[in-house]
Design a protein around this motif. Structure first.
Motif, PDB file in Angstrom:
ATOM      1  N   ALA A  96       0.845  -1.182   0.000  1.00  0.00           N
ATOM      2  CA  ALA A  96       0.000   0.000   0.000  1.00  0.00           C
ATOM      3  C   ALA A  96       0.883   1.236   0.000  1.00  0.00           C
ATOM      4  CB  ALA A  96      -0.919   0.003   1.216  1.00  0.00           C
ATOM      5  N   ALA A  97       0.312   2.352  -0.423  1.00  0.00           N
ATOM      6  CA  ALA A  97       1.100   3.567  -0.508  1.00  0.00           C
ATOM      7  C   ALA A  97       0.201   4.795  -0.391  1.00  0.00           C
ATOM      8  CB  ALA A  97       1.858   3.610  -1.841  1.00  0.00           C
ATOM      9  N   THR A  98       0.851   5.890  -0.059  1.00  0.00           N
ATOM     10  CA  THR A  98       0.156   7.169   0.008  1.00  0.00           C
ATOM     11  C   THR A  98       1.139   8.293  -0.260  1.00  0.00           C
ATOM     12  OG1 THR A  98      -1.147   8.660   1.409  1.00  0.00           O
ATOM     13  CG2 THR A  98       0.477   7.285   2.515  1.00  0.00           C
ATOM     14  N   HIS A  99       0.635   9.415  -0.711  1.00  0.00           N
ATOM     15  CA  HIS A  99       1.488  10.584  -0.905  1.00  0.00           C
ATOM     16  C   HIS A  99       1.712  11.310   0.423  1.00  0.00           C
ATOM     17  CE1 HIS A  99       1.215  10.075  -5.198  1.00  0.00           C
ATOM     18  NE2 HIS A  99      -0.096  10.076  -5.145  1.00  0.00           N
ATOM     19  N   GLU A 100       0.946  10.949   1.446  1.00  0.00           N
ATOM     20  CA  GLU A 100       1.106  11.565   2.747  1.00  0.00           C
ATOM     21  C   GLU A 100       2.323  10.978   3.453  1.00  0.00           C
ATOM     22  OE1 GLU A 100      -1.823  13.805   1.629  1.00  0.00           O
ATOM     23  OE2 GLU A 100      -0.850  14.097   3.589  1.00  0.00           O
ATOM     24  N   TYR A 101       2.785  11.704   4.444  1.00  0.00           N
ATOM     25  CA  TYR A 101       3.938  11.274   5.228  1.00  0.00           C
ATOM     26  C   TYR A 101       3.405  10.702   6.536  1.00  0.00           C
ATOM     27  CZ  TYR A 101       8.651  11.590   7.249  1.00  0.00           C
ATOM     28  OH  TYR A 101       9.870  11.314   7.805  1.00  0.00           O
ATOM     29  N   CYS A 102       3.604   9.391   6.722  1.00  0.00           N
ATOM     30  CA  CYS A 102       3.087   8.706   7.907  1.00  0.00           C
ATOM     31  C   CYS A 102       4.216   7.907   8.536  1.00  0.00           C
ATOM     32  CB  CYS A 102       1.941   7.760   7.546  1.00  0.00           C
ATOM     33  SG  CYS A 102       0.598   8.507   6.611  1.00  0.00           S
ATOM     34  N   SER A 103       4.765   8.376   9.603  1.00  0.00           N
ATOM     35  CA  SER A 103       5.904   7.689  10.227  1.00  0.00           C
ATOM     36  C   SER A 103       5.428   6.659  11.232  1.00  0.00           C
ATOM     37  CB  SER A 103       6.829   8.702  10.902  1.00  0.00           C
ATOM     38  OG  SER A 103       6.123   9.388  11.908  1.00  0.00           O
ATOM     39  N   GLY A 104       6.275   5.677  11.472  1.00  0.00           N
ATOM     40  CA  GLY A 104       5.958   4.654  12.441  1.00  0.00           C
ATOM     41  C   GLY A 104       4.861   3.727  11.965  1.00  0.00           C
ATOM     42  N   TYR A 105       4.041   3.277  12.923  1.00  0.00           N
ATOM     43  CA  TYR A 105       2.900   2.424  12.588  1.00  0.00           C
ATOM     44  C   TYR A 105       1.954   3.199  11.655  1.00  0.00           C
ATOM     45  CZ  TYR A 105      -1.805   0.595  13.130  1.00  0.00           C
ATOM     46  OH  TYR A 105      -3.058   0.150  12.881  1.00  0.00           O
ATOM     47  N   VAL A 106       1.491   2.534  10.608  1.00  0.00           N
ATOM     48  CA  VAL A 106       0.625   3.199   9.641  1.00  0.00           C
ATOM     49  C   VAL A 106      -0.729   2.510   9.611  1.00  0.00           C
ATOM     50  CG1 VAL A 106       0.353   3.960   7.266  1.00  0.00           C
ATOM     51  CG2 VAL A 106       2.638   3.811   8.251  1.00  0.00           C
ATOM     52  N   ASN A 107      -1.738   3.234   9.985  1.00  0.00           N
ATOM     53  CA  ASN A 107      -3.104   2.722   9.936  1.00  0.00           C
ATOM     54  C   ASN A 107      -3.502   2.479   8.482  1.00  0.00           C
ATOM     55  OD1 ASN A 107      -6.038   2.583   9.934  1.00  0.00           O
ATOM     56  ND2 ASN A 107      -5.936   3.327  12.031  1.00  0.00           N
ATOM     57  N   SER A 108      -4.092   1.344   8.211  1.00  0.00           N
ATOM     58  CA  SER A 108      -4.462   1.023   6.836  1.00  0.00           C
ATOM     59  C   SER A 108      -5.421   2.058   6.251  1.00  0.00           C
ATOM     60  CB  SER A 108      -5.081  -0.368   6.767  1.00  0.00           C
ATOM     61  OG  SER A 108      -6.249  -0.452   7.575  1.00  0.00           O
ATOM     62  N   ALA A 109      -6.202   2.712   7.092  1.00  0.00           N
ATOM     63  CA  ALA A 109      -7.144   3.723   6.615  1.00  0.00           C
ATOM     64  C   ALA A 109      -6.431   4.935   6.036  1.00  0.00           C
ATOM     65  CB  ALA A 109      -8.057   4.152   7.750  1.00  0.00           C
ATOM     66  N   ASP A 110      -5.155   5.086   6.351  1.00  0.00           N
ATOM     67  CA  ASP A 110      -4.397   6.233   5.857  1.00  0.00           C
ATOM     68  C   ASP A 110      -3.774   5.982   4.484  1.00  0.00           C
ATOM     69  OD1 ASP A 110      -3.211   6.909   9.194  1.00  0.00           O
ATOM     70  OD2 ASP A 110      -4.929   7.754   8.115  1.00  0.00           O
ATOM     71  N   MET A 111      -3.852   4.759   4.005  1.00  0.00           N
ATOM     72  CA  MET A 111      -3.232   4.423   2.730  1.00  0.00           C
ATOM     73  C   MET A 111      -4.204   4.653   1.580  1.00  0.00           C
ATOM     74  SD  MET A 111      -0.458   3.768   4.082  1.00  0.00           S
ATOM     75  CE  MET A 111       0.623   3.104   2.828  1.00  0.00           C
ATOM     76  N   SER A 112      -3.690   5.231   0.495  1.00  0.00           N
ATOM     77  CA  SER A 112      -4.547   5.594  -0.628  1.00  0.00           C
ATOM     78  C   SER A 112      -4.605   4.530  -1.717  1.00  0.00           C
ATOM     79  CB  SER A 112      -4.037   6.895  -1.249  1.00  0.00           C
ATOM     80  OG  SER A 112      -4.037   7.942  -0.296  1.00  0.00           O
ATOM     81  N   TYR A 113      -3.512   3.821  -1.866  1.00  0.00           N
ATOM     82  CA  TYR A 113      -3.397   2.870  -2.972  1.00  0.00           C
ATOM     83  C   TYR A 113      -3.058   1.495  -2.430  1.00  0.00           C
ATOM     84  CZ  TYR A 113      -2.714   7.428  -5.112  1.00  0.00           C
ATOM     85  OH  TYR A 113      -2.846   8.740  -5.485  1.00  0.00           O
ATOM     86  N   TRP A 114      -3.671   0.480  -3.012  1.00  0.00           N
ATOM     87  CA  TRP A 114      -3.480  -0.888  -2.554  1.00  0.00           C
ATOM     88  C   TRP A 114      -3.272  -1.834  -3.734  1.00  0.00           C
ATOM     89  CZ3 TRP A 114      -3.417  -2.601   2.505  1.00  0.00           C
ATOM     90  CH2 TRP A 114      -3.785  -1.678   3.472  1.00  0.00           C
ATOM     91  N   GLY A 115      -2.430  -2.824  -3.513  1.00  0.00           N
ATOM     92  CA  GLY A 115      -2.347  -3.927  -4.447  1.00  0.00           C
ATOM     93  C   GLY A 115      -3.403  -4.961  -4.117  1.00  0.00           C
ATOM     94  N   LYS A 116      -3.487  -5.987  -4.937  1.00  0.00           N
ATOM     95  CA  LYS A 116      -4.496  -7.022  -4.732  1.00  0.00           C
ATOM     96  C   LYS A 116      -4.006  -8.165  -3.855  1.00  0.00           C
ATOM     97  CE  LYS A 116      -7.055  -6.008  -8.955  1.00  0.00           C
ATOM     98  NZ  LYS A 116      -7.604  -6.536 -10.231  1.00  0.00           N
ATOM     99  N   GLY A 117      -2.728  -8.156  -3.550  1.00  0.00           N
ATOM    100  CA  GLY A 117      -2.199  -9.147  -2.628  1.00  0.00           C
ATOM    101  C   GLY A 117      -1.482 -10.293  -3.308  1.00  0.00           C
ATOM    102  N   THR A 118      -0.570 -10.883  -2.542  1.00  0.00           N
ATOM    103  CA  THR A 118       0.138 -12.072  -2.994  1.00  0.00           C
ATOM    104  C   THR A 118       0.187 -13.050  -1.817  1.00  0.00           C
ATOM    105  OG1 THR A 118       2.168 -12.908  -4.025  1.00  0.00           O
ATOM    106  CG2 THR A 118       2.439 -11.154  -2.410  1.00  0.00           C
ATOM    107  N   LEU A 119      -0.078 -14.311  -2.103  1.00  0.00           N
ATOM    108  CA  LEU A 119      -0.181 -15.309  -1.039  1.00  0.00           C
ATOM    109  C   LEU A 119       1.193 -15.854  -0.674  1.00  0.00           C
ATOM    110  CD1 LEU A 119      -1.879 -17.171   0.796  1.00  0.00           C
ATOM    111  CD2 LEU A 119      -2.060 -18.742  -1.157  1.00  0.00           C
ATOM    112  N   VAL A 120       1.466 -15.856   0.609  1.00  0.00           N
ATOM    113  CA  VAL A 120       2.668 -16.474   1.151  1.00  0.00           C
ATOM    114  C   VAL A 120       2.229 -17.632   2.037  1.00  0.00           C
ATOM    115  CG1 VAL A 120       4.647 -16.169   2.683  1.00  0.00           C
ATOM    116  CG2 VAL A 120       4.023 -14.357   1.055  1.00  0.00           C
TER     117      VAL A 120
END
Length: 124
Positions: A96-120
């Motif tokens: 996930a990514a965002t143009h905002e600056y979020c240091s430390g723990y990042v709440n998922s609600a603060d992220m703007s862009y998401w991938g669809k995921g990869t299974l491990v």
């Protein structure tokens, strides 16, 4: 709208390593925060690691010392190197990514862009 695509997931034995990649559809120079999350079956999505512009990184306690997040602006990609994997870390991993600056723990609600995921999958 930045599109993110994860790759690198798969099956690995306990104690093994994997490197996940997150490729962006455009330059990530404007991405100030990138992060990895994971969601195991029946569990909520949890934050794993993140970076901010300038180089600072942060990790969940459970992965500190074993995982490393990094970015390569020339490839518009960021990574998650995972070492000494454990069976309980079997999950879908999301970048996930965002143009905002979020240091430390990042709440998922603060992220703007998401991938669809990869299974491990980590076998015991």
């Amino acid at each position: 709208q930045v599109q993110l695509v994860e790759s690198g997931g798969g099956l690995v034995q306990a104690g093994g390593s994997l490197r996940l990649s997150c490729a962006a559809s455009e330059s990530i120079f404007s991405i100030n925060t990138g992060a990895w999350y994971r969601q195991a079956p029946g569990n909520q999505r949890e934050w794993v690691a993140s970076f901010v512009s300038g180089g600072a990184t942060a990790y969940a306690d459970s992965v500190t010392g074993r995982f490393a997040i990094s970015r390569d602006n020339t490839k518009n990609t960021f990574y998650l190197q995972m070492n000494s994997l454990k069976p309980e870390e079997t999950a879908v991993y999301y970048c996930a990514a965002t143009h905002e600056y979020c240091s430390g723990y990042v709440n998922s609600a603060d992220m703007s862009y998401w991938g669809k995921g990869t299974l491990v999958t980590v076998s015991s």
